[in-house]
Design an enzyme around this catalytic site. Structure first.
Site, PDB file in Angstrom:
ATOM      1  N   SER A 122     105.383  62.747  45.604  1.00  0.00           N
ATOM      2  CA  SER A 122     105.793  64.121  45.290  1.00  0.00           C
ATOM      3  C   SER A 122     105.883  65.188  46.227  1.00  0.00           C
ATOM      4  O   SER A 122     106.426  66.336  46.188  1.00  0.00           O
ATOM      5  CB  SER A 122     104.871  64.574  44.123  1.00  0.00           C
ATOM      6  OG  SER A 122     103.518  64.770  44.626  1.00  0.00           O
ATOM      7  N   HIS A 159     102.074  60.669  53.960  1.00  0.00           N
ATOM      8  CA  HIS A 159     100.662  60.690  53.647  1.00  0.00           C
ATOM      9  C   HIS A 159     100.106  59.299  53.175  1.00  0.00           C
ATOM     10  O   HIS A 159     100.685  58.850  52.312  1.00  0.00           O
ATOM     11  CB  HIS A 159      99.980  61.737  52.743  1.00  0.00           C
ATOM     12  CG  HIS A 159     101.057  61.730  51.386  1.00  0.00           C
ATOM     13  ND1 HIS A 159     102.525  62.196  51.519  1.00  0.00           N
ATOM     14  CD2 HIS A 159     100.792  61.422  50.170  1.00  0.00           C
ATOM     15  CE1 HIS A 159     102.902  62.038  50.241  1.00  0.00           C
ATOM     16  NE2 HIS A 159     101.821  61.818  49.421  1.00  0.00           N
ATOM     17  N   LEU A 160      98.866  59.094  53.696  1.00  0.00           N
ATOM     18  CA  LEU A 160      98.182  57.897  53.155  1.00  0.00           C
ATOM     19  C   LEU A 160      97.170  58.040  52.457  1.00  0.00           C
ATOM     20  O   LEU A 160      96.271  58.876  52.669  1.00  0.00           O
ATOM     21  CB  LEU A 160      97.576  56.879  54.499  1.00  0.00           C
ATOM     22  CG  LEU A 160      96.894  55.739  53.962  1.00  0.00           C
ATOM     23  CD1 LEU A 160      97.887  54.825  53.634  1.00  0.00           C
ATOM     24  CD2 LEU A 160      96.184  55.127  55.475  1.00  0.00           C
ATOM     25  N   ASP A 176      92.168  65.406  48.475  1.00  0.00           N
ATOM     26  CA  ASP A 176      93.294  65.530  47.488  1.00  0.00           C
ATOM     27  C   ASP A 176      92.990  66.679  46.228  1.00  0.00           C
ATOM     28  O   ASP A 176      91.938  66.637  45.906  1.00  0.00           O
ATOM     29  CB  ASP A 176      93.735  64.159  46.674  1.00  0.00           C
ATOM     30  CG  ASP A 176      94.958  64.224  46.097  1.00  0.00           C
ATOM     31  OD1 ASP A 176      96.063  63.618  46.615  1.00  0.00           O
ATOM     32  OD2 ASP A 176      95.524  64.957  45.023  1.00  0.00           O
ATOM     33  N   ILE A 177      93.932  67.539  46.163  1.00  0.00           N
ATOM     34  CA  ILE A 177      93.592  68.610  45.177  1.00  0.00           C
ATOM     35  C   ILE A 177      93.409  68.218  43.774  1.00  0.00           C
ATOM     36  O   ILE A 177      92.695  68.751  43.017  1.00  0.00           O
ATOM     37  CB  ILE A 177      94.867  69.644  45.091  1.00  0.00           C
ATOM     38  CG1 ILE A 177      94.046  71.128  44.751  1.00  0.00           C
ATOM     39  CG2 ILE A 177      96.156  69.256  44.281  1.00  0.00           C
ATOM     40  CD1 ILE A 177      95.192  72.111  44.951  1.00  0.00           C
TER      41      ILE A 177
END
Ligand code: 5GP
Ligand code: ZN
Length: 126
Positions: free
Chosen positions: A107, A112-113, A43-44
């Site tokens: 968002s 996605h998990l 994750d970013i």
């Protein structure tokens, strides 16, 4: 055929979808794992020492848009999360989360998990 398009050969890329573009290699991401059905990346904006996103290569908007045909891949993402949690040594406590809808904080509208772990996780979540 380019490598990127080969990866997505069986799964049409939604050109305006961020995560489809990450799968296709058009937008960079720190890849953690990939197989024929899933793609996993950091994750970013991590919310825990481990915070990765497990996504189906098939474009599915979210759980409420999913069909029975998507049931297996949604469960399979959980198994991929368990494998990564084991590899990362966070099996003492981790959380897998599918956010659904804007009020949950969703968002990005490609299923996605979230896999979060590596710290104490409070309950109930905010
Ligand atoms: P959601 O809020 O939809 O449940 O989760 C979307 C997640 O995607 C967020 O945790 C957010 O930090 C992450 N994210 C958004 N844009 C990008 C990006 O361009 N690259 C990566 N690696 N993660 C992203
Ligand atoms: Zn997509």
């Amino acid at each position: 055929m380019s490598f990127a398009s080969a990866l997505c050969y069986h799964f049409p890329v939604m050109s305006d979808c961020l995560f489809c573009n990450i799968i296709a290699g058009k937008i960079p991401a720190k890849k953690v794992y990939e197989d024929d059905r899933t793609f996993v990346f950091e994750d970013i904006k991590p919310q825990a020492p481990t915070h990765v996103l497990i996504i189906p290569k098939k474009h599915i908007v979210d759980i409420k848009e999913a069909t029975e045909a998507d049931a297996e891949i949604m469960g399979y993402c959980q198994l991929v999360a368990a494998k990564i949690a084991k590899e990362r040594g966070i099996e003492r406590g981790y959380r897998t989360v599918y956010n659904v809808g804007p009020d949950s904080g969703q968002s990005v509208f490609h299923l996605h998990l979230h896999l979060l772990g590596g710290r104490k996780l409070s309950w109930p979540p905010g």
